[in-house]
Design an enzyme around this catalytic site. Structure first.
Site, PDB file in Angstrom:
ATOM      1  N   PHE A 480       0.814  -1.219   0.000  1.00  0.00           N
ATOM      2  CA  PHE A 480       0.000   0.000   0.000  1.00  0.00           C
ATOM      3  C   PHE A 480       0.849   1.272   0.000  1.00  0.00           C
ATOM      4  CE2 PHE A 480      -1.913  -3.274   2.894  1.00  0.00           C
ATOM      5  CZ  PHE A 480      -2.568  -3.950   1.880  1.00  0.00           C
ATOM      6  N   HIS A 481       1.881   1.271  -0.864  1.00  0.00           N
ATOM      7  CA  HIS A 481       2.758   2.428  -1.028  1.00  0.00           C
ATOM      8  C   HIS A 481       2.613   3.022  -2.423  1.00  0.00           C
ATOM      9  CE1 HIS A 481       5.548   0.554   2.264  1.00  0.00           C
ATOM     10  NE2 HIS A 481       4.418   1.043   2.763  1.00  0.00           N
ATOM     11  N   ALA A 482       1.392   3.114  -2.923  1.00  0.00           N
ATOM     12  CA  ALA A 482       1.141   3.645  -4.265  1.00  0.00           C
ATOM     13  C   ALA A 482       1.690   5.061  -4.391  1.00  0.00           C
ATOM     14  CB  ALA A 482      -0.353   3.630  -4.558  1.00  0.00           C
TER      15      ALA A 482
END
Length: 552
Positions: A480-482
């Site tokens: 979840f490091h977009a």
């Protein structure tokens, strides 16, 4: 009649809260902050271990899903994003990781001139107050609004086994993963393993909303509208003039005398630009949107981190022993309510570090080690195992593959199409294999073998290169490091923004959030997002110093 503000900020997340505080601090400017979500005053947001319960809660989470990803054997990944005051800083795992020096030097090389390590390091230092152990006593180091806490004395005793395994691997112990990057503890800055430092204050999550927005909301020159979906940026010629949005279904507009700043995140910022007619012309025309500015790179360049995790049964007590039944959870809950201490006061992610795989010149993998084993139920809620277990995880830190995010229609309420394009670069496949070998070696260290009762299926120990790559394709998931979907760069041919975060070819319009990254940083992205917003606010103030104020 639409009200006029000096600045309009879209999104009260990790970046937007910083901007709201910095742009209102001198009292000169009228600022409007618009957020699609609602209040962050919720039990599971404030309690550090509660992010497992906000992971799929539609009241605070956009709950996006990516498209079927060929690189991950056609699996469609779940992409949680914060839809609440504080944004993803209100639902994340609270890890505060600056990133490594070469991350930001690479930004500078990519066209984000002035964003090299020495510049951003000073910005980090101004943001932080470190609550840490020093010579056997706690001390506060720094005076910034972001509380970065060393929780090592509250972590489960099992976590010491991970540090011992790191020593077996030859990795130095880092008392502070962030300080190591500037102090040069090792010959390769930032390499090593230690306890994770967290955005936690006095036993509670300390989000960007806590650190920045709450102080700003006491000022009369900030207006905050929550529960509002921004539908488009209004433009006149080559200038952004305001925004159109809806509150409880009712259309409204607001005007910006100076700038509109998008801080809606790596998914929603490119979506909003495209809905506003700023993006790839062919895409916009296909959905019947009038082209205001043909900017091909909007939504392109998507990067994220993938990690593969393996669980093991332990022959000694882990966090499962404290939380593995309803009775134990209730006991821990009571302890937390009375003292703000105990297992609920510490995030599950407890040990981490940056290390090199075989032959790598710089740290290219982040390792995560958690003293618990658990699963996710069909409804998205976490289910901790009753038996004692633990997790070992590796994450290739600097992927080369890039995906894209594009609108699927002109309807602002329809989620955009997220195409991560994982492992499309051969270099990323090779790194995934090397990272998996590192995980094999970590699990086989004497320190880990002493506490391992059984390796759970699939057993990674005997896998060769082909099996490791297939295992990664089948089991790896987003952490979840977009980022990078409105990235800074040299020109409109290779990016969306210039080095001052201004949209190429448009006046009065910036994007300031994780989508602005030229490349994803090596680790968790919350800290660099807040840093970027703080530096971006300085640029906004500098560029507007001599312009007239908004009409009253």
């Amino acid at each position: 009649m639409a009200q006029t503000f000096d600045f309009i900020i879209v999104g009260a997340g990790s970046a937007g809260c910083v901007l709201a505080e910095r742009l209102t601090a001198n009292g000169r400017y009228k600022v409007l902050l618009i957020e699609a979500g609602g209040s962050d005053q919720r039990f599971w947001i404030k309690i550090p271990v509660g992010y497992g319960f906000t992971f799929s809660d539609p009241k605070v989470n956009w709950r996006y899903s990516a498209a079927a990803d060929p690189g991950l054997n056609g699996r469609a990944a779940y992409w949680p994003r914060g839809k609440v005051l504080g944004g993803s800083s209100s639902i994340n795992a609270m890890a505060y990781v600056r990133g490594l020096p070469h991350d930001f030097d690479d930004w500078d090389t990519a066209g984000a001139t002035g964003w090299g390590w020495e510049n951003v390091r000073r910005s980090y230092e101004a943001l932080e107050t470190n609550d840490e152990w020093h010579q056997g006593r706690r001390r506060l180091r720094g005076t910034g609004p972001v509380r970065v806490t060393d929780l090592s004395e509250r972590m489960h005793p099992f976590a010491k086994n991970f540090l011992a395994a790191g020593q077996d691997m030859g990795w130095p112990f880092l008392p502070d993963m962030n300080a190591a990057a500037e102090e040069g503890v090792n010959t390769l800055p930032g390499e090593g393993m230690g306890y994770v430092r967290s955005t936690v204050k006095d036993g509670r999550r300390w989000s960007s909303a806590d650190a920045f927005l709450r102080p700003a909301m006491k000022r009369g020159n900030l207006t905050v509208i929550s529960g509002a979906l921004v539908e488009k940026v209004l433009t006149a010629g080559w200038r952004a003039t305001g925004v159109a949005f809806r509150v409880k279904g009712q259309p409204q507009t607001a005007k910006a005398a100076r700038e509109v700043i998008l801080s809606a995140g790596a998914v929603n910022s490119p979506q909003l630009l495209q809905l506003s007619g700023i993006g790839p012309a062919a895409l916009l025309q296909r959905h019947g949107i009038e082209v205001a500015h043909d900017l091909p790179q909007v939504g392109q360049g998507l990067q994220d981190h993938l990690a593969v995790s393996h669980f093991f049964w332990a022959n000694t007590a882990t966090l499962n022993d404290r939380l593995g039944s309803l009775a134990k959870q209730m006991k821990a809950g009571l302890h937390y309510v009375l003292t703000r201490k105990g297992p609920l006061s510490v995030p599950v992610n407890q040990c981490s570090g940056f290390v090199r795989t075989a032959g790598a010149a710089l740290p290219d993998v982040q390792v995560y080690c958690n003293p618990a084993s658990y699963s996710t139920q069909a409804n998205g809620k976490p289910q901790i195992d009753k038996d004692n277990g633990f997790l070992l995880c590796v994450q290739p830190s600097r992927p080369v593959s890039r995906g894209q995010i594009n609108i699927q229609s002109a309807d602002p309420g329809q989620a955009p199409l997220i195409e991560p394009n994982s492992l499309s670069a051969e270099e990323d496949k090779a790194t995934a294999i090397r990272a998996s070998h590192l995980l094999q070696a970590l699990a086989a260290t004497p320190a880990m073998k002493r506490v391992t009762r059984e390796q759970r299926v699939p057993d990674i120990a005997g896998m060769d290169d082909a099996a490791l790559l297939e295992n990664f394709r089948e089991r790896a998931g987003s952490v979840f490091h977009a980022s990078c979907t409105c990235r800074m760069g040299h020109t409109a041919t290779d990016s969306v923004l210039d080095a001052r975060l201004r949209v190429h070819g448009m006046a009065g319009l910036r994007v300031i959030d994780a989508s602005s990254f030229p490349n994803v940083t090596s680790g968790n992205t919350n800290a660099p997002t807040m840093m970027l917003a703080a530096r971006g606010a300085e640029m906004v103030l500098e560029d507007n110093e001599n312009r007239p104020l908004a009409a009253e």
